[in-house]
Design a protein around this motif. Structure first.
Motif, PDB file in Angstrom:
ATOM      1  N   HIS A  55      -1.328  93.255  56.686  1.00 50.80           N
ATOM      2  CA  HIS A  55      -2.487  92.799  55.919  1.00 50.80           C
ATOM      3  C   HIS A  55      -3.079  93.937  55.082  1.00 50.80           C
ATOM      4  O   HIS A  55      -3.384  93.764  53.903  1.00 50.80           O
ATOM      5  CB  HIS A  55      -3.549  92.212  56.859  1.00 50.80           C
ATOM      6  N   ALA A 205      -8.173  79.038  48.176  1.00 47.50           N
ATOM      7  CA  ALA A 205      -9.319  79.681  48.833  1.00 47.50           C
ATOM      8  C   ALA A 205     -10.543  79.729  47.930  1.00 47.50           C
ATOM      9  O   ALA A 205     -11.665  79.807  48.420  1.00 47.50           O
ATOM     10  CB  ALA A 205      -8.943  81.106  49.253  1.00 47.50           C
ATOM     11  N   THR A 209     -14.363  76.133  47.427  1.00 48.08           N
ATOM     12  CA  THR A 209     -15.458  76.892  48.057  1.00 48.08           C
ATOM     13  C   THR A 209     -16.554  77.207  47.032  1.00 48.08           C
ATOM     14  O   THR A 209     -17.739  77.030  47.307  1.00 48.08           O
ATOM     15  CB  THR A 209     -14.912  78.210  48.640  1.00 48.08           C
ATOM     16  N   ILE A 312     -11.814  92.693  58.235  1.00 46.76           N
ATOM     17  CA  ILE A 312     -10.710  92.978  57.309  1.00 46.76           C
ATOM     18  C   ILE A 312     -10.386  91.796  56.397  1.00 46.76           C
ATOM     19  O   ILE A 312      -9.849  91.978  55.317  1.00 46.76           O
ATOM     20  CB  ILE A 312      -9.421  93.432  58.038  1.00 46.76           C
ATOM     21  N   CYS A 315     -13.980  87.887  52.489  1.00 46.61           N
ATOM     22  CA  CYS A 315     -13.496  87.204  51.279  1.00 46.61           C
ATOM     23  C   CYS A 315     -13.225  88.149  50.105  1.00 46.61           C
ATOM     24  O   CYS A 315     -14.125  88.838  49.620  1.00 46.61           O
ATOM     25  CB  CYS A 315     -14.525  86.158  50.861  1.00 46.61           C
TER      26      CYS A 315
END
Ligand code: HEM
Length: 363
Positions: A55, A205, A209, A312, A315
């Motif tokens: 990540h 994502a 939103t 981590i 957003c």
């Protein structure tokens, strides 16, 4: 629930629910114990479903393209897109905030950011809508139909982005796709598959939103007209009002994780492999963290809400969503003297993790 059963096991969903601020914070802060590989990665691994160290590597790479400067430079475009959208409805004297402003604005902005030409915008919007569409009735057949539609839209989007990638590789432009192709750490670049998945993640994502953030903020100003009056008198409060909306009516109310080892939270033993749902919506109203938590204070400070998550996976698009919501609200308040809800029944977005409505007509 937060008071009586702050951590409880839901037999139907076979997952833990966590409601208190302190506990949610602890979970999101500890990705080694609470993994993001919560099952969604079977549809292709993305930033959202990766754990460390993968990540960190991926996030550092995309951060190179998704910089605060790149986002801030969008302010004039966001302003003109908002004005253009509102020009189309002003003479009507009424509009649907969701349909006329809050849905098209983020889609157009992300399309431009990615470098999707204006002529393909409608096509792009249809794909994005299909990717996030929920199911109306909870039958297996409806679910299977939705998944088939999503797969089809995703496959078409991938084909579309492949074409754009090919063009930008030959001739880079000033857009996110070109920046992603360029991004490099220690001589290592993003793989084509990573870029494709990342572009799709941004749509999934970021669009619905942001739509819900703009709608929820407008909804608050009409449900509680005193808020609208206060922000009109003190326009400098728009920024903190957006933050308070993320606390009070957060577009994402819950975030999933999976325990990587046995762990105790709030006196309950969570076993390795069990699903854990962190209810950000409940944590954001926790009286142990926020004074007067059930009152909306447009000028609340500090405001350590977790509407954009924490840790981590915080957003990546937060600066963009904030900027779009601030500009949209400022322009709405300047162009319309008194925004009122045109009373109808409200239909919630059919997802337990999302807080928003399908339509919000105002006059
Ligand atoms: C992650 C909320 C807008 C892109 C997240 C997370 C939350 C969130 C809660 C954390 C998920 C987790 O921990 O598992 C929101 C809300 C938004 C918004 C409420 C609007 C008001 C956007 C926008 C974009 C975006 C506009 C991009 C265009 C992402 C990405 C991640 C993410 C890529 C994954 C980050 C990572 O895993 O490192 N968002 N988001 N979001 N968001 Fe947003």
């Amino acid at each position: 629930l937060r008071e009586k059963t702050p951590v409880r096991y839901d037999e139907d969903r076979q997952s833990w629910d966590v409601f208190r601020y302190e506990d949610v914070h602890r979970i999101l802060k500890d990705p080694a114990t609470f993994s993001s590989r919560r099952g969604l990665e079977v549809r292709g691994e993305t930033l959202l479903t990766m754990d460390q160290p993968k990540h960190t590597h991926m996030r550092n790479l995309v951060n190179k393209a998704f910089t605060p400067k790149a986002i801030n430079d969008l302010a004039p475009r966001i302003t003109s897109i908002t004005n253009e959208l509102l020009d189309q409805v002003t003479s009507r004297g009424k509009m649907d905030i969701v349909y006329d402003l809050a849905t098209p604005l983020p889609v157009i902005v992300i399309a431009e950011l990615l470098g999707v030409p204006a002529k393909d915008r409608m096509l792009f919007k249809e794909w994005s809508d299909t990717m996030v569409k929920g199911v109306e009735n909870n039958t297996d057949a409806a679910f299977a139909h939705m998944m088939a539609e999503r797969d089809k839209a995703e496959a078409e989007l991938v084909q579309y982005f492949l074409k754009i990638l090919e063009e930008r590789r030959k001739k880079p432009e000033d857009d996110l796709v070109s920046a992603l192709l360029e991004a490099e750490i220690d001589g290592e670049k993003l793989q084509e598959q990573d870029i494709l998945r990342f572009c799709i993640l941004l749509l999934v994502a970021g669009n619905e939103t942001t739509t819900n953030l703009i709608t929820n903020a407008t909804r608050l100003m009409t449900e509680q007209p005193a808020i609208q009056d206060q922000v009109r008198q003190q326009p400098e409060l728009v920024k903190s009002m957006v933050e308070e909306t993320l606390r009070y009516y957060p577009p994402i109310v819950a975030i999933g994780r999976v325990a990587t080892q046995d762990v105790e939270i709030g006196g309950q033993l969570i076993r390795e492999g069990q699903q854990v749902v962190s209810w950000v919506g409940a944590a954001n109203r926790d009286p142990d963290k926020f004074d007067d938590p059930d009152t909306f204070h447009p000028d609340r400070k500090p405001n350590a809400h977790m509407g954009f998550g924490f840790g981590i996976h915080f957003c990546l698009g937060a600066p963009l969503a904030r900027l779009e919501a601030q500009i949209a609200l400022e322009i709405l308040l300047t162009r319309f003297t008194d925004i009122e809800f045109e009373k109808t029944s409200l239909t919630p977005i059919p997802s337990p993790f999302v807080f928003g409505v399908k339509s919000y007509p105002v006059t």
